[in-house]
Motif scaffolding. Structure first.
Motif, PDB file in Angstrom:
ATOM      1  N   GLU A  16     -12.013  -8.039 -12.946  1.00 33.08           N
ATOM      2  CA  GLU A  16     -11.078  -8.675 -11.694  1.00 33.08           C
ATOM      3  C   GLU A  16     -11.911  -9.457 -10.771  1.00 33.08           C
ATOM      4  O   GLU A  16     -12.806  -9.041 -10.246  1.00 33.08           O
ATOM      5  CB  GLU A  16     -10.004  -7.995 -11.326  1.00 33.08           C
ATOM      6  CG  GLU A  16      -9.242  -7.242 -12.087  1.00 33.08           C
ATOM      7  CD  GLU A  16      -8.037  -6.231 -11.646  1.00 33.08           C
ATOM      8  OE1 GLU A  16      -7.788  -6.705 -10.514  1.00 33.08           O
ATOM      9  OE2 GLU A  16      -7.853  -5.250 -12.338  1.00 33.08           O
ATOM     10  N   GLN A 115       4.074 -14.233 -12.462  1.00 38.86           N
ATOM     11  CA  GLN A 115       2.701 -14.663 -12.100  1.00 38.86           C
ATOM     12  C   GLN A 115       2.625 -16.325 -12.349  1.00 38.86           C
ATOM     13  O   GLN A 115       3.322 -16.759 -13.265  1.00 38.86           O
ATOM     14  CB  GLN A 115       1.380 -14.052 -13.178  1.00 38.86           C
ATOM     15  CG  GLN A 115       0.324 -14.584 -12.752  1.00 38.86           C
ATOM     16  CD  GLN A 115      -0.652 -13.844 -13.387  1.00 38.86           C
ATOM     17  OE1 GLN A 115      -0.569 -13.293 -14.202  1.00 38.86           O
ATOM     18  NE2 GLN A 115      -2.098 -13.873 -13.078  1.00 38.86           N
ATOM     19  N   ASP A 209      -0.666  -1.083 -18.214  1.00 41.77           N
ATOM     20  CA  ASP A 209      -1.597  -1.042 -16.844  1.00 41.77           C
ATOM     21  C   ASP A 209      -3.213  -0.993 -17.266  1.00 41.77           C
ATOM     22  O   ASP A 209      -3.969  -0.487 -16.296  1.00 41.77           O
ATOM     23  CB  ASP A 209      -1.148  -0.008 -15.783  1.00 41.77           C
ATOM     24  CG  ASP A 209      -1.324   1.505 -16.371  1.00 41.77           C
ATOM     25  OD1 ASP A 209      -1.826   1.688 -17.383  1.00 41.77           O
ATOM     26  OD2 ASP A 209      -1.115   2.371 -15.482  1.00 41.77           O
ATOM     27  N   SER A 212      -4.455  -5.023 -13.919  1.00 40.26           N
ATOM     28  CA  SER A 212      -4.116  -4.772 -12.691  1.00 40.26           C
ATOM     29  C   SER A 212      -2.641  -5.455 -12.220  1.00 40.26           C
ATOM     30  O   SER A 212      -2.490  -6.515 -12.676  1.00 40.26           O
ATOM     31  CB  SER A 212      -4.976  -5.026 -11.587  1.00 40.26           C
ATOM     32  OG  SER A 212      -4.426  -5.009 -10.065  1.00 40.26           O
ATOM     33  N   ARG A 213      -1.849  -4.639 -11.680  1.00 44.21           N
ATOM     34  CA  ARG A 213      -0.504  -5.126 -11.469  1.00 44.21           C
ATOM     35  C   ARG A 213      -0.631  -6.231 -10.244  1.00 44.21           C
ATOM     36  O   ARG A 213       0.295  -7.016  -9.926  1.00 44.21           O
ATOM     37  CB  ARG A 213       0.526  -4.100 -10.865  1.00 44.21           C
ATOM     38  CG  ARG A 213       0.873  -3.297 -11.908  1.00 44.21           C
ATOM     39  CD  ARG A 213       2.011  -2.255 -11.244  1.00 44.21           C
ATOM     40  NE  ARG A 213       2.289  -1.271 -12.495  1.00 44.21           N
ATOM     41  CZ  ARG A 213       1.570  -0.251 -12.830  1.00 44.21           C
ATOM     42  NH1 ARG A 213       0.634   0.043 -11.951  1.00 44.21           N
ATOM     43  NH2 ARG A 213       1.944   0.684 -13.540  1.00 44.21           N
ATOM     44  N   ARG A 214      -1.992  -6.042  -9.319  1.00 44.51           N
ATOM     45  CA  ARG A 214      -2.101  -6.875  -8.247  1.00 44.51           C
ATOM     46  C   ARG A 214      -2.254  -8.548  -8.689  1.00 44.51           C
ATOM     47  O   ARG A 214      -2.164  -9.099  -7.784  1.00 44.51           O
ATOM     48  CB  ARG A 214      -3.541  -6.597  -7.689  1.00 44.51           C
ATOM     49  CG  ARG A 214      -3.275  -5.292  -7.137  1.00 44.51           C
ATOM     50  CD  ARG A 214      -4.882  -5.002  -6.523  1.00 44.51           C
ATOM     51  NE  ARG A 214      -4.631  -3.522  -5.754  1.00 44.51           N
ATOM     52  CZ  ARG A 214      -4.045  -3.293  -4.499  1.00 44.51           C
ATOM     53  NH1 ARG A 214      -3.774  -4.258  -3.685  1.00 44.51           N
ATOM     54  NH2 ARG A 214      -3.942  -2.122  -4.032  1.00 44.51           N
ATOM     55  N   PHE A 219       3.718  -8.488  -6.556  1.00 45.52           N
ATOM     56  CA  PHE A 219       2.736  -6.928  -6.681  1.00 45.52           C
ATOM     57  C   PHE A 219       3.315  -6.152  -5.291  1.00 45.52           C
ATOM     58  O   PHE A 219       3.827  -5.080  -5.731  1.00 45.52           O
ATOM     59  CB  PHE A 219       1.285  -7.027  -6.664  1.00 45.52           C
ATOM     60  CG  PHE A 219       0.746  -5.735  -6.407  1.00 45.52           C
ATOM     61  CD1 PHE A 219       0.896  -4.690  -7.129  1.00 45.52           C
ATOM     62  CD2 PHE A 219       0.203  -5.386  -4.983  1.00 45.52           C
ATOM     63  CE1 PHE A 219       0.282  -3.346  -6.824  1.00 45.52           C
ATOM     64  CE2 PHE A 219      -0.286  -4.267  -4.759  1.00 45.52           C
ATOM     65  CZ  PHE A 219      -0.152  -3.154  -5.785  1.00 45.52           C
ATOM     66  N   ALA A 220       3.633  -6.911  -4.356  1.00 50.76           N
ATOM     67  CA  ALA A 220       4.090  -6.071  -3.043  1.00 50.76           C
ATOM     68  C   ALA A 220       5.497  -5.403  -3.390  1.00 50.76           C
ATOM     69  O   ALA A 220       5.568  -4.606  -2.818  1.00 50.76           O
ATOM     70  CB  ALA A 220       4.155  -6.965  -1.968  1.00 50.76           C
ATOM     71  N   GLU A 223       4.814  -2.170  -5.221  1.00 47.06           N
ATOM     72  CA  GLU A 223       4.128  -1.126  -4.445  1.00 47.06           C
ATOM     73  C   GLU A 223       5.227  -0.706  -3.215  1.00 47.06           C
ATOM     74  O   GLU A 223       5.152   0.692  -3.063  1.00 47.06           O
ATOM     75  CB  GLU A 223       3.094  -1.983  -3.502  1.00 47.06           C
ATOM     76  CG  GLU A 223       2.078  -1.333  -2.724  1.00 47.06           C
ATOM     77  CD  GLU A 223       0.779  -1.729  -2.048  1.00 47.06           C
ATOM     78  OE1 GLU A 223      -0.106  -1.291  -2.275  1.00 47.06           O
ATOM     79  OE2 GLU A 223       0.948  -2.998  -1.636  1.00 47.06           O
ATOM     80  N   ASP A 228       1.805   4.377  -5.405  1.00 47.39           N
ATOM     81  CA  ASP A 228       0.491   4.667  -6.652  1.00 47.39           C
ATOM     82  C   ASP A 228       1.299   5.358  -7.659  1.00 47.39           C
ATOM     83  O   ASP A 228       2.389   6.336  -7.523  1.00 47.39           O
ATOM     84  CB  ASP A 228      -0.518   5.456  -5.960  1.00 47.39           C
ATOM     85  CG  ASP A 228      -1.259   4.693  -4.961  1.00 47.39           C
ATOM     86  OD1 ASP A 228      -1.452   3.401  -5.190  1.00 47.39           O
ATOM     87  OD2 ASP A 228      -1.992   5.322  -4.185  1.00 47.39           O
TER      88      ASP A 228
END
Length: 259
Positions: A16, A115, A209, A212-214, A219-220, A223, A228
């Motif tokens: 990534e 995305q 997963d 990455s979910r990022r 993503f926020a 979170e 986590d």
């Protein structure tokens, strides 16, 4: 070209953007990719110095980069997801909504990842979605043209096949980026466990997963909802990420079309 090696955060052989990569004998940072997919590595800071690792000896000029450094596992907007009340467009689903798995079980949506993909930067082929014509997977499925990202897993004859591995150029084709515009938005469904759900009637995987979910714009939101979470367990199906990994008994009928 100086050899580079991805670190343990790599996904299916890739790393990534923002993660470590071995270059010049030390850990550096993967900063992005050129339009042809060559990695751009941050070698020193203050002032920042970047190197492009490429086999193109004629490479010159300014380099534009992309932060799309992970695989995309997503549906295009408008994809009809099976729910107990009938199909619902993926972009309208919300956490808590109920959907139907390929086995007829009902499971709640945990999260919808969103995305935005820029078509200006990054390897063109990798950014092109794949369109499955109605009936291209056999037995009349999908019932309507289905567009997913090239790395999205479709369950075909007991094998999770990445969409790009199934392209036959006739009934399963890559969508030209010119058709997608400068940006397009894709969506992925996460459930509590890795599942196979129905997208325009065809069997497709939910989020897993190992990416990455990022990478998702929202993503926020995940979170804030969950913080986590433990790693997910992948379904016990073999996975084919390229055409050469797809068993002949799966790929053969698709190459001649089965619409």
């Amino acid at each position: 070209m100086v050899e580079t090696t991805a670190d343990s955060d790599g996904i299916n052989g890739q790393t990534e953007v923002g993660n470590a990569i071995l270059a010049f004998g030390s850990q550096r940072t993967l900063a992005g990719f050129t339009a042809t997919g060559d990695p751009i590595v941050l070698v020193t800071t203050g002032p920042d110095t970047y190197y492009v690792f490429s086999n193109d000896g004629g490479l010159s000029g300014s380099i534009s980069s992309s932060d799309t450094g992970t695989y995309l596992y997503c549906f295009a907007a408008g994809t009809g997801i099976a729910t107990p009340e009938g199909e619902q467009a993926v972009e309208t689903l919300r956490p808590g909504d109920l959907i139907v798995t390929s086995k007829g079980q009902i499971t709640p949506v945990k999260w919808i990842g969103r995305q935005t993909v820029s078509t200006r930067f990054g390897p063109a082929e990798r950014l092109m979605p794949v369109r499955f014509a109605a009936g291209s997977l056999g037995q009349g499925l999908p019932h309507t043209d289905l567009t997913v990202t090239a790395d999205h897993g479709m369950l075909v004859e007991g094998v999770i096949c990445h969409a790009g591995a199934l392209v036959n150029g006739v009934t399963i084709c890559r969508v030209p980026l010119a058709e997608m515009g400068e940006t397009y938005t894709v969506y992925h469904i996460e459930t509590e466990a890795h599942e196979i759900i129905l997208a325009n009637g065809a069997s497709a995987e939910t989020f897993i997963d190992n990416v990455s979910r990022r990478v998702f714009d929202n993503f926020a939101e995940f979170e804030a909802l969950y913080g986590d979470v433990p790693e997910m367990e992948e379904l016990p199906y073999p996975r084919a990420m390229s055409a050469r990994q797809v068993p002949a008994y799966v790929l053969g009928p698709l190459r001649v079309g089965s619409a």
